[in-house]
Design a protein around this motif. Structure first.
Motif, mmCIF file in Angstrom:
data_model
loop_
_atom_site.group_PDB
_atom_site.id
_atom_site.type_symbol
_atom_site.label_atom_id
_atom_site.label_comp_id
_atom_site.label_asym_id
_atom_site.label_seq_id
_atom_site.Cartn_x
_atom_site.Cartn_y
_atom_site.Cartn_z
ATOM 1 N N MET A 1 0.850 -1.192 0.000
ATOM 2 C CA MET A 1 0.000 0.000 0.000
ATOM 3 C C MET A 1 0.891 1.250 0.000
ATOM 4 O O MET A 1 1.715 1.451 0.897
ATOM 5 C CB MET A 1 -0.898 0.001 1.236
ATOM 6 N N ARG A 2 0.701 2.106 -1.013
ATOM 7 C CA ARG A 2 1.594 3.247 -1.169
ATOM 8 C C ARG A 2 1.511 4.234 -0.009
ATOM 9 O O ARG A 2 2.524 4.830 0.382
ATOM 10 C CB ARG A 2 1.278 3.969 -2.484
ATOM 11 N N LEU A 3 0.301 4.417 0.521
ATOM 12 C CA LEU A 3 0.149 5.363 1.618
ATOM 13 C C LEU A 3 0.910 4.896 2.853
ATOM 14 O O LEU A 3 1.540 5.702 3.553
ATOM 15 C CB LEU A 3 -1.343 5.533 1.951
ATOM 16 N N PHE A 4 0.895 3.593 3.133
ATOM 17 C CA PHE A 4 1.645 3.061 4.271
ATOM 18 C C PHE A 4 3.147 3.165 4.016
ATOM 19 O O PHE A 4 3.925 3.469 4.928
ATOM 20 C CB PHE A 4 1.259 1.608 4.527
ATOM 21 N N ASP A 5 3.571 2.934 2.766
ATOM 22 C CA ASP A 5 4.990 3.071 2.422
ATOM 23 C C ASP A 5 5.465 4.497 2.692
ATOM 24 O O ASP A 5 6.587 4.711 3.163
ATOM 25 C CB ASP A 5 5.208 2.711 0.956
ATOM 26 N N ARG A 6 4.596 5.442 2.398
ATOM 27 C CA ARG A 6 4.954 6.840 2.643
ATOM 28 C C ARG A 6 4.983 7.128 4.148
ATOM 29 O O ARG A 6 5.841 7.862 4.637
ATOM 30 C CB ARG A 6 3.941 7.751 1.953
ATOM 31 N N PHE A 7 4.026 6.535 4.876
ATOM 32 C CA PHE A 7 3.960 6.715 6.320
ATOM 33 C C PHE A 7 5.222 6.193 6.996
ATOM 34 O O PHE A 7 5.752 6.818 7.923
ATOM 35 C CB PHE A 7 2.718 5.980 6.857
ATOM 36 N N ARG A 8 5.727 5.071 6.516
ATOM 37 C CA ARG A 8 6.897 4.461 7.157
ATOM 38 C C ARG A 8 8.172 5.253 6.890
ATOM 39 O O ARG A 8 9.179 5.056 7.590
ATOM 40 C CB ARG A 8 7.046 3.010 6.690
ATOM 41 N N THR A 9 8.158 6.155 5.910
ATOM 42 C CA THR A 9 9.331 7.011 5.694
ATOM 43 C C THR A 9 9.399 8.126 6.740
ATOM 44 O O THR A 9 10.443 8.728 6.933
ATOM 45 C CB THR A 9 9.313 7.657 4.290
ATOM 46 N N LYS A 10 8.240 8.364 7.409
ATOM 47 C CA LYS A 10 8.176 9.438 8.406
ATOM 48 C C LYS A 10 8.552 8.952 9.801
ATOM 49 O O LYS A 10 9.016 9.732 10.636
ATOM 50 C CB LYS A 10 6.758 10.019 8.451
ATOM 51 N N TYR A 11 8.312 7.643 10.073
ATOM 52 C CA TYR A 11 8.502 7.114 11.420
ATOM 53 C C TYR A 11 9.245 5.785 11.388
ATOM 54 O O TYR A 11 9.226 5.066 10.390
ATOM 55 C CB TYR A 11 7.149 6.925 12.123
ATOM 56 N N LYS A 12 9.877 5.476 12.504
ATOM 57 C CA LYS A 12 10.616 4.221 12.638
ATOM 58 C C LYS A 12 10.022 3.408 13.790
ATOM 59 O O LYS A 12 9.526 3.968 14.762
ATOM 60 C CB LYS A 12 12.106 4.500 12.924
ATOM 61 N N TRP A 13 10.101 2.087 13.689
ATOM 62 C CA TRP A 13 9.602 1.216 14.750
ATOM 63 C C TRP A 13 10.326 -0.121 14.698
ATOM 64 O O TRP A 13 11.031 -0.432 13.729
ATOM 65 C CB TRP A 13 8.091 1.006 14.633
ATOM 66 N N ASN A 14 10.146 -0.899 15.752
ATOM 67 C CA ASN A 14 10.747 -2.222 15.817
ATOM 68 C C ASN A 14 10.176 -3.099 14.703
ATOM 69 O O ASN A 14 8.958 -3.209 14.564
ATOM 70 C CB ASN A 14 10.434 -2.859 17.177
ATOM 71 N N PRO A 15 11.026 -3.728 13.874
ATOM 72 C CA PRO A 15 10.533 -4.570 12.769
ATOM 73 C C PRO A 15 9.548 -5.645 13.218
ATOM 74 O O PRO A 15 8.671 -6.043 12.452
ATOM 75 C CB PRO A 15 11.817 -5.197 12.214
ATOM 76 N N ARG A 16 9.685 -6.118 14.473
ATOM 77 C CA ARG A 16 8.775 -7.152 14.960
ATOM 78 C C ARG A 16 7.349 -6.626 15.109
ATOM 79 O O ARG A 16 6.387 -7.408 15.157
ATOM 80 C CB ARG A 16 9.267 -7.715 16.293
ATOM 81 N N ALA A 17 7.196 -5.299 15.188
ATOM 82 C CA ALA A 17 5.867 -4.701 15.338
ATOM 83 C C ALA A 17 5.265 -4.310 13.992
ATOM 84 O O ALA A 17 4.180 -3.728 13.944
ATOM 85 C CB ALA A 17 5.952 -3.474 16.250
ATOM 86 N N GLU A 18 5.941 -4.654 12.916
ATOM 87 C CA GLU A 18 5.519 -4.229 11.573
ATOM 88 C C GLU A 18 4.061 -4.601 11.276
ATOM 89 O O GLU A 18 3.269 -3.764 10.859
ATOM 90 C CB GLU A 18 6.432 -4.866 10.531
ATOM 91 N N GLN A 19 3.702 -5.868 11.470
ATOM 92 C CA GLN A 19 2.359 -6.326 11.108
ATOM 93 C C GLN A 19 1.291 -5.659 11.970
ATOM 94 O O GLN A 19 0.237 -5.252 11.463
ATOM 95 C CB GLN A 19 2.260 -7.855 11.254
ATOM 96 N N ALA A 20 1.559 -5.530 13.269
ATOM 97 C CA ALA A 20 0.588 -4.903 14.172
ATOM 98 C C ALA A 20 0.364 -3.443 13.798
ATOM 99 O O ALA A 20 -0.772 -2.954 13.798
ATOM 100 C CB ALA A 20 1.068 -5.011 15.622
ATOM 101 N N ILE A 21 1.453 -2.746 13.458
ATOM 102 C CA ILE A 21 1.342 -1.337 13.071
ATOM 103 C C ILE A 21 0.608 -1.206 11.741
ATOM 104 O O ILE A 21 -0.240 -0.331 11.563
ATOM 105 C CB ILE A 21 2.741 -0.693 12.990
#
Length: 292
Positions: A1-21
């Motif tokens: 999803m392009r909107l989520f790809d753009r969102f992830r460029t703004k913030y960082k998080w633990n890779p293990r939380a990727e699916q939950a986020i």
């Protein structure tokens, strides 16, 4: 999803939380999408009214709205959206939704948080298992009433001063409070059977004040009203504590994502506004060049 790809460029998080986020992000998109679509329909309806078109007070005449696309929505896209809203399936959902919003069973002030999560939050704040009356006030009292209770202006037993979002909620609260006192005196306790007896018509359906939550846990603060041995009680208590901790973590994580999403949405809106301003300036510049 392009909107989520753009969102992830703004913030960082633990890779293990990727699916939950990602799941939370999608849920928020769905919630905001419904709200945004309703806003567009209301804007179109207002435009149609200003054009002196006859429209129903409730709901929409999509055939008329089709002629009034809100600002910024291309006509072709608007027509496709109206075609979707004009289907029998969507119309049935819309009618059912309006009926539910009028139904006392669906009116509360608990927001999107489940009732049992409100109990968990209140128990945590008080450091003990609170009475069900406090949960009822948290989920069905008006904002003004909650403020007066918090400031100590009124108490939980000032029945005449308490304000609820529906008459039914107030009647249930007062009846439950008075019958508890008649049965148990001033002892601080709760009685699920008593609450059920006040709402006999809810049998076989979601009970008023309970929703889809576990009735035993919501009213009494205990996972189950079944009498168990001491080992079972300990095991159930540990399981409940784990569930409560997990729900609390999920709530905090969701609030964090919601805050970030809000900032992200504001940035997108600012970008769109800047693009509109740039487009207007360019159009004005081209007009001026043409005049010369």
């Amino acid at each position: 999803m392009r909107l989520f790809d753009r969102f992830r460029t703004k913030y960082k998080w633990n890779p293990r939380a990727e699916q939950a986020i990602y799941d939370t992000f999608i849920d928020l998109i769905k919630d905001r999408f419904r709200d945004n679509m309703k806003t567009l329909r209301e804007l179109s309806k207002q435009m149609a009214k200003e054009a002196h078109r006859e429209l129903p007070d409730e709901g929409y005449d999509i055939g008329i709205l089709r002629e009034f696309p809100p600002k910024g929505i291309p006509l072709e896209k608007w027509h496709r959206m109206c075609a979707h809203w004009n289907t029998e399936k969507w119309q049935k959902k819309s009618i059912a939704g309006r009926a539910n919003r009028k139904n006392d069973l669906c009116r509360h002030t608990g927001g999107s948080i489940r009732f049992d999560q409100h109990r968990i939050n209140l128990d945590k704040e008080e450091g003990k298992t609170v009475g069900y009356k406090k949960v009822l006030l948290q989920t069905h009292a008006t904002k003004r009433c909650k403020k007066m209770l918090q400031d100590g202006v009124i108490s939980e037993n000032d029945f005449a001063s308490l304000e609820f979002v529906t008459d039914r909620a107030k009647r249930s609260y007062v009846a439950y409070s008075q019958q508890l006192k008649d049965l148990y005196g001033d002892v601080d306790c709760d009685d699920l059977d008593l609450w059920k007896s006040l709402h006999p018509k809810c049998k076989g359906r979601k009970m008023f004040g309970i929703g889809s939550s576990d009735p035993d846990f919501l009213v009494t603060g205990k996972k189950s009203s079944t009498i168990c041995g001491s080992n079972d009680d300990a095991r159930h208590s540990q399981e409940l504590q784990k569930v409560q901790a997990e729900l609390e973590r999920e709530r905090e994580a969701r609030q964090n994502i919601e805050a970030r999403f809000e900032l992200f949405q504001q940035e997108l809106e600012k970008e769109r506004a800047d693009q509109d301003e740039w487009r207007k300036n360019m159009e004005e510049l081209v007009k001026n060049i043409g005049k010369k």
